[in-house]
Design a protein around this motif. Structure first.
Motif, PDB file in Angstrom:
ATOM      1  N   SER A  96      -1.773   7.202  -2.198  1.00  0.00           N
ATOM      2  CA  SER A  96      -1.030   6.093  -1.598  1.00  0.00           C
ATOM      3  C   SER A  96      -0.774   4.978  -2.601  1.00  0.00           C
ATOM      4  CB  SER A  96      -1.797   5.506  -0.411  1.00  0.00           C
ATOM      5  OG  SER A  96      -2.003   6.459   0.589  1.00  0.00           O
ATOM      6  N   TRP A  97      -1.575   4.930  -3.655  1.00  0.00           N
ATOM      7  CA  TRP A  97      -1.435   3.865  -4.643  1.00  0.00           C
ATOM      8  C   TRP A  97      -0.566   4.261  -5.827  1.00  0.00           C
ATOM      9  CZ3 TRP A  97      -2.400  -0.733  -3.026  1.00  0.00           C
ATOM     10  CH2 TRP A  97      -3.331  -0.925  -2.006  1.00  0.00           C
ATOM     11  N   ARG A  98       0.010   5.441  -5.826  1.00  0.00           N
ATOM     12  CA  ARG A  98       0.882   5.812  -6.939  1.00  0.00           C
ATOM     13  C   ARG A  98       2.161   4.967  -6.912  1.00  0.00           C
ATOM     14  NH1 ARG A  98      -1.041   9.235 -10.212  1.00  0.00           N
ATOM     15  NH2 ARG A  98      -2.676  10.680  -9.537  1.00  0.00           N
ATOM     16  N   TRP A  99       2.761   4.824  -8.090  1.00  0.00           N
ATOM     17  CA  TRP A  99       3.918   3.948  -8.263  1.00  0.00           C
ATOM     18  C   TRP A  99       5.028   4.236  -7.261  1.00  0.00           C
ATOM     19  CZ3 TRP A  99       6.314  -0.225  -9.593  1.00  0.00           C
ATOM     20  CH2 TRP A  99       7.683  -0.229  -9.877  1.00  0.00           C
ATOM     21  N   GLU A 100       5.349   5.500  -7.057  1.00  0.00           N
ATOM     22  CA  GLU A 100       6.468   5.812  -6.161  1.00  0.00           C
ATOM     23  C   GLU A 100       6.187   5.344  -4.736  1.00  0.00           C
ATOM     24  OE1 GLU A 100       9.469   6.797  -6.830  1.00  0.00           O
ATOM     25  OE2 GLU A 100       9.050   6.939  -8.983  1.00  0.00           O
ATOM     26  N   SER A 101       4.938   5.432  -4.314  1.00  0.00           N
ATOM     27  CA  SER A 101       4.577   4.935  -2.988  1.00  0.00           C
ATOM     28  C   SER A 101       4.590   3.414  -2.959  1.00  0.00           C
ATOM     29  CB  SER A 101       3.200   5.463  -2.591  1.00  0.00           C
ATOM     30  OG  SER A 101       2.767   4.890  -1.368  1.00  0.00           O
ATOM     31  N   CYS A 102       4.039   2.783  -3.988  1.00  0.00           N
ATOM     32  CA  CYS A 102       4.015   1.321  -4.043  1.00  0.00           C
ATOM     33  C   CYS A 102       5.427   0.750  -4.120  1.00  0.00           C
ATOM     34  CB  CYS A 102       3.200   0.849  -5.241  1.00  0.00           C
ATOM     35  SG  CYS A 102       1.433   1.202  -5.099  1.00  0.00           S
ATOM     36  N   LEU A 103       6.318   1.451  -4.811  1.00  0.00           N
ATOM     37  CA  LEU A 103       7.700   0.997  -4.914  1.00  0.00           C
ATOM     38  C   LEU A 103       8.322   0.810  -3.541  1.00  0.00           C
ATOM     39  CD1 LEU A 103      10.237   0.359  -6.562  1.00  0.00           C
ATOM     40  CD2 LEU A 103      10.665   2.833  -6.709  1.00  0.00           C
ATOM     41  N   GLU A 104       8.049   1.716  -2.624  1.00  0.00           N
ATOM     42  CA  GLU A 104       8.599   1.581  -1.279  1.00  0.00           C
ATOM     43  C   GLU A 104       8.044   0.361  -0.562  1.00  0.00           C
ATOM     44  OE1 GLU A 104      11.232   3.326  -0.189  1.00  0.00           O
ATOM     45  OE2 GLU A 104      11.076   3.842  -2.318  1.00  0.00           O
ATOM     46  N   ASP A 105       6.794   0.012  -0.841  1.00  0.00           N
ATOM     47  CA  ASP A 105       6.224  -1.187  -0.222  1.00  0.00           C
ATOM     48  C   ASP A 105       6.774  -2.461  -0.842  1.00  0.00           C
ATOM     49  OD1 ASP A 105       4.205  -0.201   1.795  1.00  0.00           O
ATOM     50  OD2 ASP A 105       3.574   0.923   0.041  1.00  0.00           O
ATOM     51  N   PHE A 106       7.058  -2.450  -2.142  1.00  0.00           N
ATOM     52  CA  PHE A 106       7.749  -3.581  -2.754  1.00  0.00           C
ATOM     53  C   PHE A 106       9.131  -3.762  -2.110  1.00  0.00           C
ATOM     54  CE2 PHE A 106       4.994  -2.925  -6.612  1.00  0.00           C
ATOM     55  CZ  PHE A 106       4.512  -4.224  -6.710  1.00  0.00           C
ATOM     56  N   ARG A 107       9.841  -2.664  -1.935  1.00  0.00           N
ATOM     57  CA  ARG A 107      11.197  -2.733  -1.396  1.00  0.00           C
ATOM     58  C   ARG A 107      11.219  -3.130   0.075  1.00  0.00           C
ATOM     59  NH1 ARG A 107      13.798   1.445  -0.747  1.00  0.00           N
ATOM     60  NH2 ARG A 107      15.915   0.746  -1.275  1.00  0.00           N
ATOM     61  N   ARG A 108      10.129  -2.866   0.778  1.00  0.00           N
ATOM     62  CA  ARG A 108      10.110  -3.072   2.223  1.00  0.00           C
ATOM     63  C   ARG A 108      10.384  -4.527   2.610  1.00  0.00           C
ATOM     64  NH1 ARG A 108       8.285   0.977   4.860  1.00  0.00           N
ATOM     65  NH2 ARG A 108       6.919   1.574   3.122  1.00  0.00           N
ATOM     66  N   LEU A 168      20.046   0.473  -9.106  1.00  0.00           N
ATOM     67  CA  LEU A 168      19.750  -0.771  -8.399  1.00  0.00           C
ATOM     68  C   LEU A 168      19.261  -0.473  -6.990  1.00  0.00           C
ATOM     69  CD1 LEU A 168      19.874  -3.859  -8.662  1.00  0.00           C
ATOM     70  CD2 LEU A 168      22.220  -3.743  -7.817  1.00  0.00           C
ATOM     71  N   GLN A 169      19.936   0.426  -6.314  1.00  0.00           N
ATOM     72  CA  GLN A 169      19.563   0.787  -4.948  1.00  0.00           C
ATOM     73  C   GLN A 169      18.208   1.499  -4.912  1.00  0.00           C
ATOM     74  OE1 GLN A 169      21.172   0.190  -2.112  1.00  0.00           O
ATOM     75  NE2 GLN A 169      23.224  -0.432  -2.743  1.00  0.00           N
ATOM     76  N   ARG A 170      17.908   2.252  -5.949  1.00  0.00           N
ATOM     77  CA  ARG A 170      16.629   2.969  -5.960  1.00  0.00           C
ATOM     78  C   ARG A 170      15.452   2.013  -6.100  1.00  0.00           C
ATOM     79  NH1 ARG A 170      13.744   6.453 -10.680  1.00  0.00           N
ATOM     80  NH2 ARG A 170      11.848   6.843  -9.510  1.00  0.00           N
ATOM     81  N   PHE A 171      15.619   0.998  -6.950  1.00  0.00           N
ATOM     82  CA  PHE A 171      14.472   0.154  -7.274  1.00  0.00           C
ATOM     83  C   PHE A 171      14.417  -1.145  -6.484  1.00  0.00           C
ATOM     84  CE2 PHE A 171      14.699   2.836 -11.096  1.00  0.00           C
ATOM     85  CZ  PHE A 171      13.368   3.212 -11.197  1.00  0.00           C
ATOM     86  N   HIS A 172      15.503  -1.508  -5.829  1.00  0.00           N
ATOM     87  CA  HIS A 172      15.536  -2.794  -5.126  1.00  0.00           C
ATOM     88  C   HIS A 172      16.087  -2.630  -3.720  1.00  0.00           C
ATOM     89  CE1 HIS A 172      14.282  -4.990  -8.660  1.00  0.00           C
ATOM     90  NE2 HIS A 172      15.164  -4.295  -9.372  1.00  0.00           N
ATOM     91  N   LYS A 214       1.015  -2.526   2.522  1.00  0.00           N
ATOM     92  CA  LYS A 214       0.304  -1.271   2.794  1.00  0.00           C
ATOM     93  C   LYS A 214      -0.761  -1.471   3.866  1.00  0.00           C
ATOM     94  CE  LYS A 214       0.685   1.358  -1.517  1.00  0.00           C
ATOM     95  NZ  LYS A 214       1.490   2.439  -0.890  1.00  0.00           N
ATOM     96  N   ALA A 215      -1.560  -2.519   3.697  1.00  0.00           N
ATOM     97  CA  ALA A 215      -2.648  -2.756   4.641  1.00  0.00           C
ATOM     98  C   ALA A 215      -2.134  -2.957   6.057  1.00  0.00           C
ATOM     99  CB  ALA A 215      -3.466  -3.968   4.192  1.00  0.00           C
ATOM    100  N   ALA A 216      -1.046  -3.713   6.196  1.00  0.00           N
ATOM    101  CA  ALA A 216      -0.488  -3.948   7.527  1.00  0.00           C
ATOM    102  C   ALA A 216      -0.094  -2.634   8.192  1.00  0.00           C
ATOM    103  CB  ALA A 216       0.713  -4.886   7.428  1.00  0.00           C
ATOM    104  N   ALA A 217       0.503  -1.741   7.420  1.00  0.00           N
ATOM    105  CA  ALA A 217       0.896  -0.444   7.977  1.00  0.00           C
ATOM    106  C   ALA A 217      -0.324   0.359   8.401  1.00  0.00           C
ATOM    107  CB  ALA A 217       1.728   0.327   6.960  1.00  0.00           C
ATOM    108  N   TRP A 218      -1.365   0.353   7.581  1.00  0.00           N
ATOM    109  CA  TRP A 218      -2.567   1.105   7.933  1.00  0.00           C
ATOM    110  C   TRP A 218      -3.216   0.551   9.201  1.00  0.00           C
ATOM    111  CZ3 TRP A 218      -4.237   0.731   2.174  1.00  0.00           C
ATOM    112  CH2 TRP A 218      -3.630   1.767   1.451  1.00  0.00           C
TER     113      TRP A 218
END
Length: 560
Positions: free
Chosen positions: A118-130, A150-154, A545-549
């Motif tokens: 859950s802490w890998r970059w690709e997973s964290c990226l989605e939480d940044f974007r959320r 741009l759409q992938r990362f932001h 992440k914590a809020a979702a859990w």
């Protein structure tokens, strides 16, 4: 004082960066009740919201805890002011507003430490974007040829506004050109997983105003009937049911509010979001921490947890200052009342100019030496100079190039000084304690010099004021690093997450306090290692992440 008891489903301690996001996310469920507690007051102080107002918020008891560190051998016996936000929005109300995620490798390393992907970059990226609202995705903004990237990362439409800075300085443009001439590539985005390069920082502002987490997440959420805010309320300790000696349960918090002692009970969870200083301090006050420390202060041990308050990491900035001939910098603009009035009028009319500035405008990520496998330095470059924070600007044109080691190996501590919850903790960052950190410090100052020597800056005849050209050897540069080093306000790691078999891990990978039921920590303290950049937005990602859990019913009782 009389005792009053209140009951909620969730209690969040700390209305800072993580706490404000958690309060909004958890209160989206109308079937639960949420209490958010903040020791400071409302964020109504006008200087909170004017970007340059950090000058009036840091070391101000209205907005800052005003901590100080213990004298440090690595700083040649100096003690530092250690700002921590004490108002709604927490540190997001007094920080540098820089939007920075760090590097992909930071999060992949967390996944390896915890054994949780859950802490890998690709997973964290989605939480940044959320929660992101990036200006380059505004309808009126041209996306250019990299629209897919741009759409992938932001993302757009979230609560956390990201904008470009509203004012540029020719001297910083020329410093950027000098960095490129020194071999550092240009970049147009520090937040795609590898932040190497030079560019202006993006900032958490909206139309020239600071965008703190109170405005972003909390203001509208407070209209919900199931969200209660207690500000100006000190949490004195956590409450526990210890009938199960093997695994005590956190049942709530004891607070001092409006001159009365109150107990707020939690049906489901208590969530500590008091920051990398406040959360370990409160755990220790409540009997969770190193047994010897607690017993020394007469605190009953609820859980012997040796990692609480250990593993403190921070970014130490080395402020290199150069005097320039003929450059336009903030130093010379504020020497007259007319200059100050012009700056104020510029901001009032256009929400631009120096009053809209983040504390640092130009950023650089690079390597301290060719032997480094990844960018391990971050520069914060400013068109100004002063002897020390809080002192007047110099009366001559100058720039400051602050450089910090992104991955320090030194580790410090946060420890209570007494059982009195009003007493500040003992903070010992232990800067420059390792051979590796001292070597990077010396090398990083040489990188500053290499940039300054490039031709785009030659016509300013830069003169090195700090650290001083006389320092040349590793030993001399390490000595002056101790003289000029200061915190850049990024403490993390004091309630670190880790694997279940790690005796120093305070929380598990889902941020539940190990060996205790119904208690979680959600703030920068859970980072096992510091991120390679500024820490505010990574803290929001952690809270997302914590809020979702929590909402998905990942109970803090037991483990998955």
């Amino acid at each position: 004082m009389s005792k009053v008891t209140h009951r909620f489903d969730y209690i969040i301690v700390g209305a800072g960066s993580a706490g404000c996001l958690l309060a909004k996310r958890l209160s989206e469920d109308p079937n639960v009740s949420v209490l958010l507690i903040e020791a400071g007051g409302r964020d109504s102080y006008p200087w909170i919201h004017i970007p340059v107002g950090y000058l009036y918020c840091i070391d101000n008891p209205r907005t800052d805890w005003r901590f100080r560190t213990q004298p440090a051998a690595g700083l040649n016996g100096r003690s530092l002011l250690y700002p921590r936000g004490r108002t709604l929005g927490g540190c997001s109300s007094i920080n540098g507003m820089i939007y920075m995620r760090g590097q992909a490798r930071d999060y992949d390393h967390w996944a390896e430490i915890t054994g949780d992907d859950s802490w890998r970059w690709e997973s964290c990226l989605e939480d940044f974007r959320r929660h992101e609202d990036h200006y380059r995705l505004d309808d009126h903004h041209p996306h250019g040829d990299d629209d897919e990237q741009l759409q992938r990362f932001h993302a757009h439409g979230g609560e956390w506004r990201v904008e470009k800075q509203r004012y540029r300085w020719p001297i910083l443009d020329e410093f950027a050109a000098a960095a490129r001439a020194a071999g550092i590539p240009a970049t147009d985005d520090f937040n795609r997983g590898c932040n190497e390069g030079v560019d202006y920082f993006e900032v958490n502002q909206r139309s020239g105003w600071r965008w703190n987490t109170s405005r972003a997440f909390l203001r509208k959420a407070l209209k919900r009937p199931n969200l209660t805010l207690w500000h100006s309320t000190l949490v004195e300790r956590l409450e526990f049911d210890t009938s199960n000696a093997e695994k005590p349960r956190c049942t709530g918090v004891r607070v001092s509010r409006q001159g009365r002692s109150m107990v707020a009970e939690a049906n489901r969870e208590v969530i500590l979001s008091a920051g990398a200083i406040g959360s370990p301090h409160l755990l220790q006050l409540s009997g969770i921490g190193p047994r010897e420390l607690l017993e020394r202060h007469g605190i009953e041990v609820v859980k012997d947890a040796p990692g609480v308050g250990e593993n403190l990491q921070d970014h130490l900035q080395l402020r290199a200052v150069y005097r320039l001939d003929g450059a336009r910098t903030l130093n010379t603009m504020v020497q007259s009342w007319w200059g100050k009035a012009a700056i104020a009028l510029h901001y009032l009319a256009r929400r631009s100019g120096p009053m809209s500035m983040a504390p640092s405008q130009l950023g650089i990520f690079t390597r301290s030496s060719d032997s480094q496998p990844h960018p391990n330095l971050e520069f914060h470059v400013q068109p100004l100079s002063l002897e020390a924070f809080g002192q007047p600007l110099h009366d001559f044109p100058a720039i400051t190039a602050s450089v910090c080691n992104l991955n320090p190996t030194s580790r410090g501590t946060v420890r209570l000084r007494s059982a009195d919850p009003r007493a500040a903790p003992d903070i010992s960052p232990n800067y420059l304690a390792t051979t590796e950190d001292r070597k990077v410090a010396a090398d990083s100052l040489r990188v500053v010099r290499r940039i300054i020597e490039q031709s785009p800056l030659a016509h300013y005849h830069p003169e090195e004021l700090k650290p001083g050209a006389a320092a040349q050897s590793d030993e001399e540069l390490q000595q002056v690093a101790g003289d000029i080093g200061t915190t850049i306000f990024h403490p993390v790691g004091t309630t670190a997450m880790g694997a279940m078999n790690d005796p120093m891990a305070v929380v598990d990978s889902r941020l539940r306090v190990q060996g205790v039921d119904s208690l979680r920590v959600v703030d920068a303290g859970v980072m096992p290692t510091i991120v390679s950049g500024n820490t505010n937005s990574p803290t929001l990602m952690i809270a997302e992440k914590a809020a979702a859990w929590v909402r998905q019913g990942v109970s803090s009782r037991g483990h998955d």
